[in-house]
Design a protein around this motif. Structure first.
Motif, PDB file in Angstrom:
ATOM      1  N   ASN A 301      30.610  38.841   7.889  1.00  0.00           N
ATOM      2  CA  ASN A 301      30.978  39.511   6.480  1.00  0.00           C
ATOM      3  C   ASN A 301      31.228  40.922   6.470  1.00  0.00           C
ATOM      4  N   LYS A 302      31.116  41.598   7.635  1.00  0.00           N
ATOM      5  CA  LYS A 302      31.268  43.106   7.670  1.00  0.00           C
ATOM      6  C   LYS A 302      32.847  43.484   7.453  1.00  0.00           C
ATOM      7  N   ARG A 303      33.068  44.360   6.730  1.00  0.00           N
ATOM      8  CA  ARG A 303      34.411  44.696   6.553  1.00  0.00           C
ATOM      9  C   ARG A 303      35.109  45.373   7.674  1.00  0.00           C
ATOM     10  N   GLU A 304      34.499  45.781   8.682  1.00  0.00           N
ATOM     11  CA  GLU A 304      35.021  46.325   9.601  1.00  0.00           C
ATOM     12  C   GLU A 304      35.590  45.512  10.712  1.00  0.00           C
ATOM     13  N   ILE A 305      35.262  43.970  10.598  1.00  0.00           N
ATOM     14  CA  ILE A 305      35.849  43.051  11.692  1.00  0.00           C
ATOM     15  C   ILE A 305      37.084  42.684  11.018  1.00  0.00           C
ATOM     16  N   PRO A 306      38.290  42.474  12.011  1.00  0.00           N
ATOM     17  CA  PRO A 306      39.434  42.058  11.860  1.00  0.00           C
ATOM     18  C   PRO A 306      39.516  40.376  11.613  1.00  0.00           C
ATOM     19  N   LYS A 307      40.512  39.807  10.957  1.00  0.00           N
ATOM     20  CA  LYS A 307      40.420  38.434  10.638  1.00  0.00           C
ATOM     21  C   LYS A 307      40.443  37.635  11.976  1.00  0.00           C
ATOM     22  N   GLU A 308      41.160  38.372  13.040  1.00  0.00           N
ATOM     23  CA  GLU A 308      41.409  37.578  14.385  1.00  0.00           C
ATOM     24  C   GLU A 308      40.048  37.222  15.089  1.00  0.00           C
ATOM     25  N   PHE A 309      38.958  37.861  14.644  1.00  0.00           N
ATOM     26  CA  PHE A 309      37.733  37.782  15.368  1.00  0.00           C
ATOM     27  C   PHE A 309      36.946  36.774  14.560  1.00  0.00           C
ATOM     28  N   LEU A 310      37.382  36.406  13.420  1.00  0.00           N
ATOM     29  CA  LEU A 310      36.484  35.380  12.590  1.00  0.00           C
ATOM     30  C   LEU A 310      36.725  33.726  13.126  1.00  0.00           C
ATOM     31  N   LEU A 311      36.392  32.958  12.631  1.00  0.00           N
ATOM     32  CA  LEU A 311      36.492  31.432  12.884  1.00  0.00           C
ATOM     33  C   LEU A 311      37.928  31.140  12.745  1.00  0.00           C
ATOM     34  N   ASN A 312      38.372  30.509  13.865  1.00  0.00           N
ATOM     35  CA  ASN A 312      39.983  30.112  13.938  1.00  0.00           C
ATOM     36  C   ASN A 312      40.137  28.870  14.770  1.00  0.00           C
ATOM     37  N   LYS A 313      40.744  27.861  14.361  1.00  0.00           N
ATOM     38  CA  LYS A 313      40.557  26.542  14.895  1.00  0.00           C
ATOM     39  C   LYS A 313      41.533  26.782  16.026  1.00  0.00           C
ATOM     40  N   GLN A 314      42.551  27.764  15.943  1.00  0.00           N
ATOM     41  CA  GLN A 314      43.839  27.813  17.050  1.00  0.00           C
ATOM     42  C   GLN A 314      42.940  28.626  18.430  1.00  0.00           C
ATOM     43  N   ARG A 315      41.856  28.924  18.132  1.00  0.00           N
ATOM     44  CA  ARG A 315      41.113  29.565  19.157  1.00  0.00           C
ATOM     45  C   ARG A 315      40.891  28.658  20.539  1.00  0.00           C
ATOM     46  N   VAL A 316      41.044  29.135  21.793  1.00  0.00           N
ATOM     47  CA  VAL A 316      40.984  28.248  22.866  1.00  0.00           C
ATOM     48  C   VAL A 316      39.444  28.571  23.419  1.00  0.00           C
ATOM     49  N   GLU A 317      38.891  27.313  23.811  1.00  0.00           N
ATOM     50  CA  GLU A 317      37.291  27.281  23.943  1.00  0.00           C
ATOM     51  C   GLU A 317      37.013  28.339  25.281  1.00  0.00           C
TER      52      GLU A 317
END
Length: 338
Positions: A301-317
């Motif tokens: 929840n830190k504001r400095e973190i981009p949305k690409e670094f958050l949970l994403n179903k499209q991410r590859v294991e």
């Protein structure tokens, strides 16, 4: 005729036996006050009034009035009852520096062997070889319990005044001395760790914490700076909540806690590891100014973190995403989906 004589003889024997019992009981009552080994306090009370009791004369009462300042006198003019409760005998042998050092050494050893939750009797039990040899060879279990119960580290007479501006007043001096010695006699390695610990405690304490995620749940929360190489403590800070106004009122923000703990190693280029409660971008920048580096997890929840670094179903294991700044680097690793 023969049966009647035998019956009278048995009755006489029974009466003699019963009379002997009463005689023995009376003699035991008379000697009870002098020879009894009972540890219980005996309280005698009777509302019985009979004409057979002897009444003391006025001359007898006047005769003993001069010596009744500290005693109550019975009607017989002889029996005295002290107005002050006599002290009970107890182990109150004076201690010394050597014994206190041995006592503190035992506390350290009991903690290092993770025996702090064991019953004290088990540590001193040498009947079957289950106890700790260093414990029962250093001092008796009774003496150890006595020191634990009676040992104090401050003057109780002015404690109330000091507690008005310091919740840790009862152990402030010994606590500060202990932490100073931690830093005086050890040089830490290049990597140190900061974390919190809940010391199990369910007694009466104004800053006792309840943390259901911890094993003990109830206790005193303490922040610690530790060298993980040999698990040596360098600095400690007890969480006291909001302190009263005065010299001991400090901020409980995570960044301020870290900066106070790592003050002994400012300017040494060491690395600090912490969890997500301590980690923040302002903290990393402040530590870099003090010539210290930092590695730790950060809350999403830190504001400095981009949305690409958050949970994403499209991410590859087993994939990673990196981000870089002049002050630090950020990485998001995906071990498995969700």
């Amino acid at each position: 005729m023969l049966n009647n004589k035998r019956l009278r003889l048995e009755r006489t024997l029974d009466e003699n036996i019963i009379q002997n019992w009463f005689d023995d009981f009376s003699s035991d009552e008379e000697s009870f006050g002098e020879d009894s080994d009972s540890d219980e306090d005996i309280v005698l009370r009777s509302d019985h009034d009979t004409n057979s009791e002897e009444e003391a004369t006025d001359s007898e009462i006047d005769e003993v009035r001069e010596n009744t300042d500290n005693f109550y006198i019975g009607k017989d003019g002889k029996t005295k009852w002290c107005k002050i409760k006599p002290p009970r005998s107890r182990d109150a042998r004076l201690t010394c520096v050597t014994e206190i050092r041995a006592f503190i050494g035992l506390l350290y050893q009991i903690g290092s062997f993770r025996c702090s939750r064991k019953n004290i009797h088990q540590l001193w039990d040498n009947s079957k070889g289950n106890g700790m040899e260093s414990c029962y060879l250093t001092m008796s279990e009774k003496r150890f319990r006595f020191l634990v119960r009676c040992l104090r580290f401050d003057d109780v007479h002015d404690r109330a005044v000091r507690k008005q501006f310091d919740k840790l007043a009862p152990i402030r001096d010994i606590f500060t001395l202990m932490v100073d010695n931690f830093q005086k006699y050890y040089c830490p390695s290049e990597y140190v760790t900061i974390d919190e610990q809940l010391l199990a405690f369910r007694g009466k304490c104004p800053f006792r914490q309840y943390i259901p995620s911890k094993p003990a749940k109830y206790g005193i929360k303490t922040f610690a700076l530790v060298d993980p190489r040999i698990v040596y403590t360098l600095n400690l800070e007890t969480y006291l909540g909001v302190q009263p106004d005065g010299p001991y009122k400090i901020s409980n923000a995570s960044q301020d806690v870290v900066l106070r703990l790592v003050e002994p190693i400012f300017g040494t280029n060491r690395n600090i590891t912490g969890d997500n409660w301590f980690t923040s971008m302002p903290l990393i920048i402040s530590l870099k100014e003090k010539k210290l580096t930092y590695v730790g997890t950060i809350r999403k929840n830190k504001r400095e973190i981009p949305k690409e670094f958050l949970l994403n179903k499209q991410r590859v294991e087993t994939s990673s995403v990196f981000g870089f700044q002049k002050e630090c680097a950020l990485v998001s690793y995906c071990p498995k989906k969700k």
